[in-house]
Design a protein around this motif. Structure first.
Motif, mmCIF file in Angstrom:
data_model
loop_
_atom_site.group_PDB
_atom_site.id
_atom_site.type_symbol
_atom_site.label_atom_id
_atom_site.label_comp_id
_atom_site.label_asym_id
_atom_site.label_seq_id
_atom_site.Cartn_x
_atom_site.Cartn_y
_atom_site.Cartn_z
ATOM 1 N N VAL A 83 -20.411 -26.422 3.597
ATOM 2 C CA VAL A 83 -19.028 -28.097 3.866
ATOM 3 C C VAL A 83 -19.146 -28.366 5.492
ATOM 4 C CG1 VAL A 83 -18.740 -27.753 1.631
ATOM 5 C CG2 VAL A 83 -17.923 -26.587 2.680
ATOM 6 N N LEU A 84 -18.123 -27.229 6.347
ATOM 7 C CA LEU A 84 -17.674 -27.535 7.655
ATOM 8 C C LEU A 84 -18.586 -28.153 8.770
ATOM 9 C CD1 LEU A 84 -14.837 -26.126 7.971
ATOM 10 C CD2 LEU A 84 -15.966 -24.762 9.738
ATOM 11 N N PRO A 85 -18.287 -29.268 9.381
ATOM 12 C CA PRO A 85 -18.950 -30.292 9.775
ATOM 13 C C PRO A 85 -19.077 -29.601 11.323
ATOM 14 C CG PRO A 85 -17.309 -31.795 9.297
ATOM 15 C CD PRO A 85 -16.784 -29.879 8.372
ATOM 16 N N PRO A 86 -20.684 -29.840 11.099
ATOM 17 C CA PRO A 86 -21.043 -28.501 12.576
ATOM 18 C C PRO A 86 -20.263 -28.400 13.605
ATOM 19 C CG PRO A 86 -22.835 -29.905 11.693
ATOM 20 C CD PRO A 86 -21.616 -30.496 11.015
ATOM 21 N N THR A 87 -19.549 -29.871 14.540
ATOM 22 C CA THR A 87 -19.092 -30.279 15.217
ATOM 23 C C THR A 87 -17.638 -28.915 15.075
ATOM 24 O OG1 THR A 87 -18.231 -32.075 14.741
ATOM 25 C CG2 THR A 87 -19.664 -32.304 17.043
ATOM 26 N N VAL A 88 -16.708 -29.226 14.269
ATOM 27 C CA VAL A 88 -15.343 -27.417 14.378
ATOM 28 C C VAL A 88 -15.717 -26.769 14.491
ATOM 29 C CG1 VAL A 88 -14.391 -27.645 12.286
ATOM 30 C CG2 VAL A 88 -14.614 -30.008 12.219
ATOM 31 N N LEU A 89 -17.021 -26.578 13.807
ATOM 32 C CA LEU A 89 -17.788 -24.490 13.695
ATOM 33 C C LEU A 89 -17.802 -24.493 15.282
ATOM 34 C CD1 LEU A 89 -18.588 -22.248 12.175
ATOM 35 C CD2 LEU A 89 -20.975 -22.993 12.534
ATOM 36 N N GLY A 90 -18.420 -25.694 16.049
ATOM 37 C CA GLY A 90 -19.028 -25.425 17.484
ATOM 38 C C GLY A 90 -17.604 -25.939 18.167
ATOM 39 N N PHE A 91 -16.816 -26.722 18.264
ATOM 40 C CA PHE A 91 -15.394 -26.170 18.225
ATOM 41 C C PHE A 91 -14.550 -25.301 18.744
ATOM 42 C CE2 PHE A 91 -11.022 -27.330 18.461
ATOM 43 C CZ PHE A 91 -10.028 -27.394 19.986
ATOM 44 N N TYR A 92 -14.179 -24.504 17.199
ATOM 45 C CA TYR A 92 -14.210 -23.510 17.092
ATOM 46 C C TYR A 92 -14.700 -22.317 18.023
ATOM 47 C CZ TYR A 92 -10.407 -24.930 13.713
ATOM 48 O OH TYR A 92 -9.773 -25.317 13.726
ATOM 49 N N LEU A 93 -15.847 -22.416 18.372
ATOM 50 C CA LEU A 93 -16.535 -20.618 19.214
ATOM 51 C C LEU A 93 -16.030 -21.454 20.505
ATOM 52 C CD1 LEU A 93 -19.986 -21.313 16.283
ATOM 53 C CD2 LEU A 93 -18.164 -19.223 16.919
ATOM 54 N N LEU A 94 -16.656 -22.535 20.656
ATOM 55 C CA LEU A 94 -16.307 -22.834 21.918
ATOM 56 C C LEU A 94 -15.294 -22.450 22.634
ATOM 57 C CD1 LEU A 94 -17.677 -24.699 24.690
ATOM 58 C CD2 LEU A 94 -16.252 -26.530 23.651
ATOM 59 N N ILE A 95 -13.904 -23.082 22.214
ATOM 60 C CA ILE A 95 -12.985 -22.266 22.095
ATOM 61 C C ILE A 95 -12.701 -20.803 22.485
ATOM 62 C CG2 ILE A 95 -10.440 -22.053 21.400
ATOM 63 C CD1 ILE A 95 -10.743 -24.533 22.642
ATOM 64 N N SER A 96 -12.810 -20.478 21.346
ATOM 65 C CA SER A 96 -12.876 -18.762 21.070
ATOM 66 C C SER A 96 -13.655 -17.717 22.339
ATOM 67 C CB SER A 96 -13.963 -18.096 19.945
ATOM 68 O OG SER A 96 -14.695 -18.944 19.189
ATOM 69 N N MET A 97 -14.934 -18.472 22.566
ATOM 70 C CA MET A 97 -15.516 -18.463 23.562
ATOM 71 C C MET A 97 -15.645 -18.578 25.260
ATOM 72 S SD MET A 97 -19.722 -17.937 22.191
ATOM 73 C CE MET A 97 -20.188 -19.157 21.680
#
Lengths: 232, 351
Positions: free
Chosen positions: A59-73
């Motif tokens: 359900v999460l917009p892929p950009t949201v997931l991508g954003f969090y991954l970008l931040i954490s990495m």
């Protein structure tokens, strides 16, 4: 460069897409099996919590997931620090192949875990109990009882994880960027072509994707019929 | 000896057995209604209930002590589940091989298959087997894993009546031919009476009592009698297997009385089970009746049951037999304890 219908096509995004998708599928099958098994046999009331967590990428917009991954990495973050500590030269995951696979694994997790979980739920407990009383260890329980009885689940999980990774866009764009020959995947290449009004290239790439996807699904459904295992 | 001390607490059910000691020979029946905990106790013995606490010792092996628990793989128990629990994706042979390849002793797979009469089905896939065949394969598979204790969890309850009649004698044969202790979970009195040497009566997660079969069958209010009424078991030896007309002639143990029953399928010892309501009483041996079985008996006790019926406890040689007759017959024949009478039983009523 390929020449298809007189159009010049860069095949690199196709190879990148296929290798990201295959690697992701493999990783997902390996980590998906224990997660799905735990969930399938879980009876505690916390089960819903874990189920919801696993399903979140649906359900999460892929950009949201991508954003969090970008931040954490990010290069100064904990993930990068840990990787450097473990001997990785710069700890950089974003805009690399590995980063793409990590992002895809998160994004496609439910597509691997859910079919596996449903397949595992269908494996009768009595069969596992019987196998244990016949001195079967965990490895033979898995390879000789669980796996053959949930072959369809594995097939579905692998197909969906693969297909979903091939088709992703948002996560890829956020985490992988668009480096030609490294992280540029087909979906992004098509987008680029359209942006630059290169409709001929976009057409050919899209057609390749269409035919490829259809062929994959067709062979999977064919196999699925063959694998029809009756339980009970 | 099998020494059991176990507790298992679930949300709506508690099994609590402070002490249960069973000889590790012969057949022990765990008898009770559904929800009495009999199957749970069996699973605890197999090591399949992780939440059970307590202490379980089988002969010189400690199976469980508190939370220290030997896994099922290390207990050498054979379990026969209600529906057989055969692997549906394998052939019969592969199912048997699964057990044999992990067993500490080698046995001949085909020998065991022949003994269980499934040798003609070895290459059949499991889904095409009938219910009776599935149970035979399950038994063969359990035997091939060389167990030191055989646990049977209602092995007949999923079968139809005709198949039950086929498998029960097979289990009797196994019991006689194998020197293997068995624990047999059931709610069917007929199975207890045909197979068991002793009975553990379970109710609501507790042990009510442990009795030998003879003790269990000698009291009028035995839990074995609650559904179908009182019944008796006479021990006999098969005298003539094929005595013509589809009958066999047996000799009652401890007497020279002959007993005619519907043909049995093997020589040797045989348990004849009869319902008390199928046993009539005569003061003299009838000369011109259709009843084939006429046994000289002594009335031990007279137990009124209700306004219409009484139960007579009879002694035939050293064995006990219940007869249920009407109050009216009791009065007309003026029956009293220690009287010599004849127990009259139709051969048809004996299986």
């Amino acid at each position: 460069m390929w020449h298809i219908f007189g159009v010049e096509i860069d095949p690199n995004p196709i190879w990148t897409t296929l290798s990201v998708a295959l690697t992701t599928t493999l990783v997902l099958l390996i980590i998906g099996v224990p997660i799905a098994w735990k969930l399938a046999r879980m009876t505690s009331r916390w089960k819903v919590l874990f189920e919801a967590l696993v399903a979140l990428p649906l359900v999460l917009p892929p950009t949201v997931l991508g954003f969090y991954l970008l931040i954490s990495m990010n290069p100064n973050g904990m993930v990068a620090e840990t990787l450097r500590f473990l001997g990785h030269p710069d700890g950089q995951l974003t805009f690399t192949f590995v980063g793409l696979v990590v992002g895809s694994v998160f994004y496609s997790l439910p597509f691997a875990v859910q079919p596996l979980m449903h397949a595992f739920e269908q494996v009768p407990q009595a069969l596992l109990d019987a196998a244990k009383t016949m001195r079967a260890n965990t490895a033979s329980l898995f390879w000789q009882v669980i796996l053959p009885l949930s072959r369809r689940g594995f097939l579905t999980a692998a197909t969906l994880a693969f297909a979903h990774t091939v088709g992703e866009f948002g996560v890829v764009l956020m985490v992988g960027g668009n480096i030609p020959g490294e992280t540029r995947m087909v979906s992004i290449a098509i987008f680029d072509h359209v942006e630059s009004l290169e409709y001929a290239q976009a057409h050919v790439l899209s057609l390749i994707m269409l035919i490829f996807s259809f062929a994959v699904l067709l062979s999977v459904y064919g196999l699925n019929r063959k694998f029809d295992v009756k339980v009970g | 000896m099998l020494d059991i001390q176990t507790t298992l607490v679930r949300e709506h059910f508690t099994l609590d057995i402070p002490h249960l000691s069973l000889p590790s020979t012969g057949v022990t029946a765990l008898f009770g209604r559904s929800g009495s905990g009999k199957s749970t106790l069996l699973r605890i013995l197999a090591g399949l209930e992780h939440q059970a606490l307590g202490r379980i010792q089988f002969n010189d092996q400690l199976w469980q002590d508190g939370k220290q628990c030997l896994p099922p793989q290390a207990r050498s128990v054979g379990v026969i589940f209600q529906d057989g629990a055969l692997f549906p994706h394998m052939t019969v042979r592969q199912n048997l091989q699964f057990a044999l390849s992990r067993a500490p002793l080698t046995q001949d797979l085909v020998d065991v298959a022949v003994r269980c009469r499934i040798d003609h089905k070895l290459d059949a896939p499991v889904p095409i087997l009938s219910g009776g065949e599935k149970q035979r394969v399950a038994i063969a598979r359990a035997l091939l894993s060389s167990p030191q204790l055989l646990l049977l969890d209602e092995p007949l309850s999923a079968l139809d009546t005709a198949t039950k009649k086929e498998i029960l004698p097979f289990l009797e044969e196994l019991k006689d031919s194998l020197n293997l202790p068995m624990i047999y979970v059931t709610h069917a009195p007929a199975e207890v009476e045909r197979l068991a040497d002793r009975v553990v009566f379970l109710r609501e997660g507790r042990v009510d009592c442990v009795e030998t079969l003879q003790q269990a069958l000698s009291r009028v209010n035995s839990p074995l009698f609650t559904d179908e009424g009182a019944s008796s078991v006479l021990m006999a030896q098969v005298d003539i297997l094929d005595a013509m007309d589809g009958l066999s002639r047996l000799r009652l143990d401890g007497t020279d009385c002959a007993l005619w029953v519907a043909q049995v399928d093997h020589l040797g010892g045989y348990r004849v089970r009869m319902m008390a309501k199928d046993v009539g009483i005569g003061l003299t041996a009838p000369q011109d009746s259709s009843l084939l079985n006429v046994l000289k008996a002594t009335i031990e006790r007279i137990e009124p049951q209700d306004s219409m019926r009484v139960l007579l406890a009879l002694r035939v040689g050293e064995q006990k037999l219940f007869a249920q007759i009407s109050q009216r017959s009791l009065r007309q024949l003026q029956l009293q304890t220690e009287m010599q009478v004849y127990a009259l039983i139709k051969a048809m009523a004996l299986v």
